[in-house]
Write a protein that holds these residues in place. Structure first.
Motif, PDB file in Angstrom:
ATOM      1  N   ALA A  65       0.850  -1.185   0.000  1.00 57.20           N
ATOM      2  CA  ALA A  65       0.000   0.000   0.000  1.00 57.20           C
ATOM      3  C   ALA A  65       0.887   1.236   0.000  1.00 57.20           C
ATOM      4  O   ALA A  65       2.037   1.198   0.457  1.00 57.20           O
ATOM      5  CB  ALA A  65      -0.926   0.008   1.217  1.00 57.20           C
ATOM      6  N   ASP A  66       0.338   2.310  -0.500  1.00 54.54           N
ATOM      7  CA  ASP A  66       1.014   3.599  -0.491  1.00 54.54           C
ATOM      8  C   ASP A  66       0.904   4.183   0.912  1.00 54.54           C
ATOM      9  O   ASP A  66      -0.204   4.383   1.419  1.00 54.54           O
ATOM     10  CB  ASP A  66       0.352   4.517  -1.520  1.00 54.54           C
ATOM     11  CG  ASP A  66       1.012   5.864  -1.640  1.00 54.54           C
ATOM     12  OD1 ASP A  66       1.758   6.277  -0.721  1.00 54.54           O
ATOM     13  OD2 ASP A  66       0.777   6.528  -2.661  1.00 54.54           O
ATOM     14  N   GLU A  67       2.037   4.475   1.519  1.00 46.41           N
ATOM     15  CA  GLU A  67       2.023   4.936   2.910  1.00 46.41           C
ATOM     16  C   GLU A  67       1.500   6.356   3.066  1.00 46.41           C
ATOM     17  O   GLU A  67       1.311   6.818   4.205  1.00 46.41           O
ATOM     18  CB  GLU A  67       3.407   4.792   3.547  1.00 46.41           C
ATOM     19  CG  GLU A  67       4.469   5.662   2.929  1.00 46.41           C
ATOM     20  CD  GLU A  67       5.842   5.360   3.490  1.00 46.41           C
ATOM     21  OE1 GLU A  67       6.089   5.677   4.675  1.00 46.41           O
ATOM     22  OE2 GLU A  67       6.659   4.810   2.739  1.00 46.41           O
ATOM     23  N   THR A  68       1.210   7.044   1.958  1.00 50.90           N
ATOM     24  CA  THR A  68       0.640   8.393   2.074  1.00 50.90           C
ATOM     25  C   THR A  68      -0.880   8.367   2.151  1.00 50.90           C
ATOM     26  O   THR A  68      -1.500   9.415   2.369  1.00 50.90           O
ATOM     27  CB  THR A  68       1.075   9.285   0.891  1.00 50.90           C
ATOM     28  OG1 THR A  68       0.543   8.746  -0.326  1.00 50.90           O
ATOM     29  CG2 THR A  68       2.590   9.388   0.800  1.00 50.90           C
ATOM     30  N   GLN A  69      -1.492   7.192   1.994  1.00 54.77           N
ATOM     31  CA  GLN A  69      -2.944   7.095   2.115  1.00 54.77           C
ATOM     32  C   GLN A  69      -3.379   7.438   3.538  1.00 54.77           C
ATOM     33  O   GLN A  69      -2.699   7.116   4.511  1.00 54.77           O
ATOM     34  CB  GLN A  69      -3.434   5.670   1.814  1.00 54.77           C
ATOM     35  CG  GLN A  69      -3.353   5.270   0.366  1.00 54.77           C
ATOM     36  CD  GLN A  69      -3.975   3.902   0.173  1.00 54.77           C
ATOM     37  OE1 GLN A  69      -5.189   3.778   0.195  1.00 54.77           O
ATOM     38  NE2 GLN A  69      -3.141   2.887  -0.001  1.00 54.77           N
ATOM     39  N   TRP A 105       2.298   3.323  10.267  1.00 52.16           N
ATOM     40  CA  TRP A 105       3.396   2.731   9.501  1.00 52.16           C
ATOM     41  C   TRP A 105       4.616   2.749  10.406  1.00 52.16           C
ATOM     42  O   TRP A 105       4.870   3.734  11.107  1.00 52.16           O
ATOM     43  CB  TRP A 105       3.676   3.550   8.243  1.00 52.16           C
ATOM     44  CG  TRP A 105       2.664   3.359   7.168  1.00 52.16           C
ATOM     45  CD1 TRP A 105       1.595   4.157   6.896  1.00 52.16           C
ATOM     46  CD2 TRP A 105       2.629   2.307   6.206  1.00 52.16           C
ATOM     47  NE1 TRP A 105       0.889   3.662   5.834  1.00 52.16           N
ATOM     48  CE2 TRP A 105       1.508   2.520   5.384  1.00 52.16           C
ATOM     49  CE3 TRP A 105       3.425   1.192   5.958  1.00 52.16           C
ATOM     50  CZ2 TRP A 105       1.164   1.677   4.334  1.00 52.16           C
ATOM     51  CZ3 TRP A 105       3.090   0.346   4.907  1.00 52.16           C
ATOM     52  CH2 TRP A 105       1.978   0.581   4.114  1.00 52.16           C
ATOM     53  N   MET A 106       5.361   1.674  10.416  1.00 52.56           N
ATOM     54  CA  MET A 106       6.584   1.626  11.216  1.00 52.56           C
ATOM     55  C   MET A 106       7.627   0.785  10.505  1.00 52.56           C
ATOM     56  O   MET A 106       7.301  -0.056   9.662  1.00 52.56           O
ATOM     57  CB  MET A 106       6.296   1.094  12.622  1.00 52.56           C
ATOM     58  CG  MET A 106       5.611  -0.232  12.698  1.00 52.56           C
ATOM     59  SD  MET A 106       5.118  -0.688  14.383  1.00 52.56           S
ATOM     60  CE  MET A 106       3.769   0.428  14.692  1.00 52.56           C
ATOM     61  N   GLY A 107       8.884   1.028  10.855  1.00 53.02           N
ATOM     62  CA  GLY A 107       9.966   0.232  10.291  1.00 53.02           C
ATOM     63  C   GLY A 107       9.774  -1.242  10.600  1.00 53.02           C
ATOM     64  O   GLY A 107       9.130  -1.605  11.591  1.00 53.02           O
ATOM     65  N   LEU A 108      10.339  -2.085   9.760  1.00 46.57           N
ATOM     66  CA  LEU A 108      10.163  -3.532   9.923  1.00 46.57           C
ATOM     67  C   LEU A 108      10.646  -4.012  11.296  1.00 46.57           C
ATOM     68  O   LEU A 108       9.970  -4.816  11.949  1.00 46.57           O
ATOM     69  CB  LEU A 108      10.895  -4.279   8.810  1.00 46.57           C
ATOM     70  CG  LEU A 108      10.419  -3.981   7.384  1.00 46.57           C
ATOM     71  CD1 LEU A 108      11.304  -4.692   6.372  1.00 46.57           C
ATOM     72  CD2 LEU A 108       8.952  -4.359   7.199  1.00 46.57           C
ATOM     73  N   GLU A 109      11.789  -3.526  11.735  1.00 45.39           N
ATOM     74  CA  GLU A 109      12.298  -3.920  13.054  1.00 45.39           C
ATOM     75  C   GLU A 109      11.504  -3.268  14.178  1.00 45.39           C
ATOM     76  O   GLU A 109      11.299  -3.865  15.228  1.00 45.39           O
ATOM     77  CB  GLU A 109      13.792  -3.596  13.174  1.00 45.39           C
ATOM     78  CG  GLU A 109      14.673  -4.466  12.285  1.00 45.39           C
ATOM     79  CD  GLU A 109      14.501  -5.955  12.539  1.00 45.39           C
ATOM     80  OE1 GLU A 109      14.486  -6.370  13.714  1.00 45.39           O
ATOM     81  OE2 GLU A 109      14.380  -6.713  11.553  1.00 45.39           O
ATOM     82  N   GLU A 110      11.052  -2.044  13.951  1.00 42.42           N
ATOM     83  CA  GLU A 110      10.247  -1.351  14.951  1.00 42.42           C
ATOM     84  C   GLU A 110       8.960  -2.125  15.238  1.00 42.42           C
ATOM     85  O   GLU A 110       8.485  -2.169  16.377  1.00 42.42           O
ATOM     86  CB  GLU A 110       9.927   0.066  14.461  1.00 42.42           C
ATOM     87  CG  GLU A 110       9.119   0.892  15.421  1.00 42.42           C
ATOM     88  CD  GLU A 110       8.729   2.252  14.857  1.00 42.42           C
ATOM     89  OE1 GLU A 110       8.167   3.039  15.633  1.00 42.42           O
ATOM     90  OE2 GLU A 110       8.961   2.517  13.654  1.00 42.42           O
ATOM     91  N   ALA A 111       8.395  -2.748  14.206  1.00 41.74           N
ATOM     92  CA  ALA A 111       7.175  -3.539  14.385  1.00 41.74           C
ATOM     93  C   ALA A 111       7.404  -4.667  15.386  1.00 41.74           C
ATOM     94  O   ALA A 111       6.507  -5.015  16.153  1.00 41.74           O
ATOM     95  CB  ALA A 111       6.706  -4.095  13.046  1.00 41.74           C
ATOM     96  N   LEU A 112       8.610  -5.216  15.396  1.00 42.28           N
ATOM     97  CA  LEU A 112       8.916  -6.289  16.349  1.00 42.28           C
ATOM     98  C   LEU A 112       8.999  -5.752  17.770  1.00 42.28           C
ATOM     99  O   LEU A 112       8.496  -6.377  18.703  1.00 42.28           O
ATOM    100  CB  LEU A 112      10.240  -6.969  15.984  1.00 42.28           C
ATOM    101  CG  LEU A 112      10.372  -7.537  14.576  1.00 42.28           C
ATOM    102  CD1 LEU A 112      11.727  -8.199  14.407  1.00 42.28           C
ATOM    103  CD2 LEU A 112       9.256  -8.506  14.252  1.00 42.28           C
TER     104      LEU A 112
END
Length: 186
Positions: free
Chosen positions: A138-142, A156-163
């Motif tokens: 998805a477009d993160e500006t939606q 929206w968060m960084g891949l590692e931040e999600a962990l």
């Protein structure tokens, strides 16, 4: 595609997926109502790992019941199209309007334990979700919005931040696996 064939065709990524696929096939041998949550022991669900175009961020919701940042997903409720369910649940839970599959193929599978809890004023007993996951973009500006009966945040968060933001230990393992798989296809 019929669920048994979908599972048979899927190439497990690791031992967790191999064991969970084997158990899903055994559940299919024992129950004929796994697409409905009326089966209070186990039922199928579909989830999504939604990444931005650069594949550097993932879209997460703050789940009210689990009090944790989590992926999007939900019950099949009689449907048999897992990808369509994953897309529908993503849109409903985040408010985004446009999300597309990176692939039509199944991205991941896992059996997830669900502790007993109260939902909509009713007790739900401990059970398992036979979960199939799809990789979406998805477009993160939606513009996003919460779904108050299910979540209280969308980000929206960084891949590692999600962990690190996920407070559920087993889900951190699952999300790390999804990130690892994502990095292997880039």
């Amino acid at each position: 595609m019929e669920i048994r064939q979908l599972l048979a065709d899927y190439s497990p990524f690791n031992e967790q997926e191999e064991k969970d696929r084997e158990l899903m096939l055994r559940y299919l041998d024992q129950f004929d109502d796994l697409f409905k949550r009326e089966n209070q022991l186990a039922h199928f669900t579909a989830s999504s790992w939604v990444v931005n175009r650069d594949r550097t961020k993932v879209l997460m919701v703050y789940h009210n019941i689990y009090q944790s940042w989590a992926w999007m997903g939900g019950h099949m409720d009689g449907e048999t199209d897992f990808l369509a369910t994953a897309i529908r649940e993503t849109k409903e839970e985040t408010g985004i309007e446009r999300v597309t599959p990176i692939s039509q193929e199944l991205f991941s599978l896992e059996i997830l334990s669900v502790d007993g809890h109260v939902k909509n004023g009713k007790q739900v007993g401990t059970h398992v979700h036979l979960n199939l996951t799809y990789l979406l973009e998805a477009d993160e500006t939606q513009q996003t919005s919460v779904k108050p009966d299910e979540n209280s945040g969308v980000a929206w968060m960084g891949l590692e931040e999600a962990l690190t933001k996920c407070s559920e230990p087993y889900m951190r393992i699952i999300y790390a696996k999804l990130n690892d798989k994502l990095n292997r296809i880039q």
